[in-house]
Design a protein around this motif. Structure first.
Motif, PDB file in Angstrom:
ATOM      1  N   MET A   1      -9.000   2.835  -1.946  1.00 16.85           N
ATOM      2  CA  MET A   1      -9.997   2.623  -0.901  1.00 16.85           C
ATOM      3  C   MET A   1     -11.406   2.672  -1.479  1.00 16.85           C
ATOM      4  O   MET A   1     -12.278   1.884  -1.093  1.00 16.85           O
ATOM      5  CB  MET A   1      -9.828   3.669   0.201  1.00 16.85           C
TER       6      MET A   1
ATOM      7  N   ASP B   1       0.830  -1.206   0.000  1.00 13.31           N
ATOM      8  CA  ASP B   1       0.000   0.000   0.000  1.00 13.31           C
ATOM      9  C   ASP B   1       0.868   1.260   0.000  1.00 13.31           C
ATOM     10  O   ASP B   1       0.605   2.222  -0.744  1.00 13.31           O
ATOM     11  CB  ASP B   1      -0.919   0.009   1.225  1.00 13.31           C
TER      12      ASP B   1
ATOM     13  N   ASN C   1      -7.734   2.090   8.308  1.00 12.82           N
ATOM     14  CA  ASN C   1      -8.141   2.034   6.901  1.00 12.82           C
ATOM     15  C   ASN C   1      -9.182   0.963   6.625  1.00 12.82           C
ATOM     16  O   ASN C   1      -9.948   1.072   5.667  1.00 12.82           O
ATOM     17  CB  ASN C   1      -6.922   1.816   6.012  1.00 12.82           C
ATOM     18  N   ASN C   2      -9.224  -0.086   7.455  1.00 12.68           N
ATOM     19  CA  ASN C   2     -10.296  -1.062   7.311  1.00 12.68           C
ATOM     20  C   ASN C   2     -11.639  -0.381   7.546  1.00 12.68           C
ATOM     21  O   ASN C   2     -12.616  -0.628   6.834  1.00 12.68           O
ATOM     22  CB  ASN C   2     -10.068  -2.212   8.300  1.00 12.68           C
TER      23      ASN C   2
ATOM     24  N   SER D   1      -4.213   6.739  -3.392  1.00 16.86           N
ATOM     25  CA  SER D   1      -4.546   5.761  -2.361  1.00 16.86           C
ATOM     26  C   SER D   1      -6.028   5.804  -2.007  1.00 16.86           C
ATOM     27  O   SER D   1      -6.629   4.766  -1.695  1.00 16.86           O
ATOM     28  CB  SER D   1      -3.694   5.985  -1.107  1.00 16.86           C
ATOM     29  N   PHE D   2      -6.637   6.991  -2.094  1.00 13.01           N
ATOM     30  CA  PHE D   2      -8.074   7.031  -1.811  1.00 13.01           C
ATOM     31  C   PHE D   2      -8.853   6.341  -2.923  1.00 13.01           C
ATOM     32  O   PHE D   2      -9.893   5.730  -2.674  1.00 13.01           O
ATOM     33  CB  PHE D   2      -8.563   8.469  -1.641  1.00 13.01           C
TER      34      PHE D   2
ATOM     35  N   GLY E   1     -12.104   2.785   6.978  1.00 13.87           N
ATOM     36  CA  GLY E   1     -12.315   3.620   5.797  1.00 13.87           C
ATOM     37  C   GLY E   1     -12.995   2.855   4.682  1.00 13.87           C
ATOM     38  O   GLY E   1     -13.932   3.356   4.030  1.00 13.87           O
ATOM     39  N   ASP E   2     -12.542   1.602   4.430  1.00 14.03           N
ATOM     40  CA  ASP E   2     -13.212   0.759   3.431  1.00 14.03           C
ATOM     41  C   ASP E   2     -14.682   0.592   3.787  1.00 14.03           C
ATOM     42  O   ASP E   2     -15.566   0.591   2.911  1.00 14.03           O
ATOM     43  CB  ASP E   2     -12.548  -0.617   3.370  1.00 14.03           C
TER      44      ASP E   2
ATOM     45  N   ASP F   1      -6.948   8.849   4.424  1.00 19.02           N
ATOM     46  CA  ASP F   1      -8.013   8.337   3.560  1.00 19.02           C
ATOM     47  C   ASP F   1      -9.235   7.899   4.351  1.00 19.02           C
ATOM     48  O   ASP F   1     -10.374   8.062   3.889  1.00 19.02           O
ATOM     49  CB  ASP F   1      -7.494   7.154   2.735  1.00 19.02           C
ATOM     50  N   ALA F   2      -9.018   7.339   5.548  1.00 15.18           N
ATOM     51  CA  ALA F   2     -10.157   6.905   6.358  1.00 15.18           C
ATOM     52  C   ALA F   2     -11.017   8.092   6.762  1.00 15.18           C
ATOM     53  O   ALA F   2     -12.259   8.019   6.737  1.00 15.18           O
ATOM     54  CB  ALA F   2      -9.664   6.148   7.590  1.00 15.18           C
TER      55      ALA F   2
END
Length: 490
Positions: free
Chosen positions: A33, A19, A62-63, A29-30, A65-66, A95-96
């Motif tokens: 996601m 990542d 980030n999990n 990176s977003f 964020g997904d 990103d989250a």
């Protein structure tokens, strides 16, 4: 052989490096996601068209964020969505935080979720990177969801599972489906992770393969033919039995000969050119009454064995099935240090009081294959086996390095490891393979492959895979004799 295995399983640390490398290369990176969350939402709608409510659980990284992205897509599709978060969502970063900002749903604290009929839980709490036990509120939530039998779709890995080891960290969801990205992780295949993941799907979210390969260690993979087929001997029209190798299987005493015969027949079926059972003179008649294609040779003691070993065509041996535990086994092994040896069952247990004595016998090019189950592993490698911080793959690799051997750490998630750090996780063995004599068949298959010239690690891995395939062909209720009868050569 290359140390890098095909289609490697990435550890959580390696996936984090992928990542980071993707972001450093200029990939948005977003955007990754966004594609991950959209894939989760699509999978949820596909697998649960009758859901009355999607309950999306968002974690602090980030999990989570997904999960916020998935919740947004589900709401936009017209589904009813409820959102619950762990911790303070205002503390999310990167990103989250952006994913949460793009989701108009108002979340509630995780403690407030109470299962309702028709719910489907989307687990975006932790993913594969969890390295500590789940907190008490998450443990309680997992208990409520499990008790209510609410279906769970996990993002990356069911929360509470260690992505490297497959171990449960206090408590874990039992997912009906798990959606992961780019590659699988060891925890998806190792027990109990394999069972807790349910049906596993891997989505390509757009990270170039060159980045994945560059960051992958490449030394852990699933045990499939791709991992060892390049080591197979080429088919030759001009061949004879000695070119295909001579396998010797040592028999036990007259009342303990069946295990050796099952090993011998399995080695012959696996492709060895000749197979001989080396038996005590008192056991010759018992063996002769049951074998036809397998030859017999009388061996009572180390002196007999030493004389016979003058024949340098004898290069591959199986010792252990029904042999008996003790000094005689240790003496025979000591005479075989310059040959290829599968050490199984009683052969392993004969060295339980001084494992280092065994390891010191086999140095240089790996020629030894060890086949311990859980108890035998603990006896040969007590410090490694008792280290709770290590997962099964790490234990098998450490054992292989110490023993300078290919180690087959048996179980529902058998791991095959090499001294150079490679490890394969086997997945094709049916549950009904766990029957008396099954291990004797496995030892013989591996011996047959070693006799044909496969290196120790590749012979061990291919043997475990062939053993699983034979179990599938034999079907439920198999006996070891039936298993040996359906072994096929590579």
């Amino acid at each position: 052989m290359s140390k890098h295995l095909s289609d490697p399983l990435l550890t959580p640390a390696e996936m984090a490096a992928v990542d980071a490398a993707a972001a450093a290369s200029g990939i948005d990176s977003f955007g990754l996601m966004e594609r991950a969350g959209a894939a989760v939402a699509a999978a949820a709608l596909r697998h649960h068209p009758g859901a009355l409510r999607f309950v999306v659980l968002c974690g602090p990284g980030n999990n989570g964020g997904d999960a916020y992205v998935a919740a947004r897509h589900l709401q936009e599709s017209g589904a009813r969505v409820a959102l619950f978060h762990l911790g303070d969502p205002s503390r999310l970063k990167g990103d989250a935080a952006r994913a949460r900002a793009g989701c108009v749903l108002q979340g509630q604290n995780l403690d407030l979720y109470r299962p309702e009929t028709g719910d489907v839980v989307i687990d975006g709490l932790f993913g594969a990177g969890l390295g500590r036990e789940v907190p008490a509120d998450v443990r309680a939530l997992i208990g409520r969801v499990t008790e209510a039998a609410i279906p769970v779709l996990a993002i990356d890995l069911p929360s509470g599972l260690d992505g490297r080891t497959g171990k449960v960290l206090g408590a874990a969801f039992r997912a009906r489906n798990t959606i992961t990205f780019m590659t699988r992780k060891p925890g998806h295949l190792l027990m109990p992770g394999r069972e807790l993941c349910g049906e596993l799907e891997v989505f390509d979210i757009g990270i170039p393969a060159r980045i994945v390969r560059a960051e992958a260690g490449g030394i852990i993979a699933e045990n499939t033919p791709d991992a060892w087929k390049r080591a197979l001997p080429a088919e030759q029209l001009e061949t004879h039995k000695y070119k295909r190798g001579h396998l010797v299987v040592f028999s036990g005493e007259a009342d303990k000969t069946g295990a050796a015969r099952m090993s011998a027949i399995s080695g012959l079926k696996a492709g060895a050119g000749l197979v001989t059972i080396a038996a005590p003179r008192a056991a010759m008649a018992a063996n002769a009454a049951h074998v036809t294609a397998v030859m017999l040779h009388a061996i009572d003691d180390e002196a007999d064995l030493g004389d016979w070993l003058a024949d340098k065509r004898l290069q591959t041996f199986v010792l252990g099935p029904g042999f008996g535990i003790g000094a005689r086994a240790r003496g025979f092994v000591s005479a075989l240090t310059d040959r290829h040896l599968v050490l199984d069952a009683d052969g392993i247990s004969s060295f339980k009081d001084d494992p280092q004595q065994l390891f010191d016998l086999f140095r240089g090019e790996p020629r030894l294959v060890l086949t311990p189950h859980e108890g035998e592993f603990a006896r040969l490698f007590p410090d490694i086996g008792g280290d709770e911080a290590l997962g099964k793959v790490d234990k098998a690799i450490a054992a292989a390095r110490r023993a300078n051997a290919a180690v087959i750490y048996k179980g529902a998630d058998t791991v095959i490891a090499a001294p150079d750090g490679r490890a394969l996780i086997n997945t094709n063995a049916p549950v009904w393979l766990a029957t008396a004599g099954s291990g004797d068949v496995l030892a013989g298959i591996i011996g047959g492959l070693l006799a044909q010239g496969l290196p120790a690690f590749e012979a061990a891995a291919a043997g475990v895979w062939l053993h699983g395939e034979a179990g599938r062909r034999a079907g439920k209720g198999l006996t070891a004799e039936e298993l040996a009868a359906v072994v096929l050569p590579l």
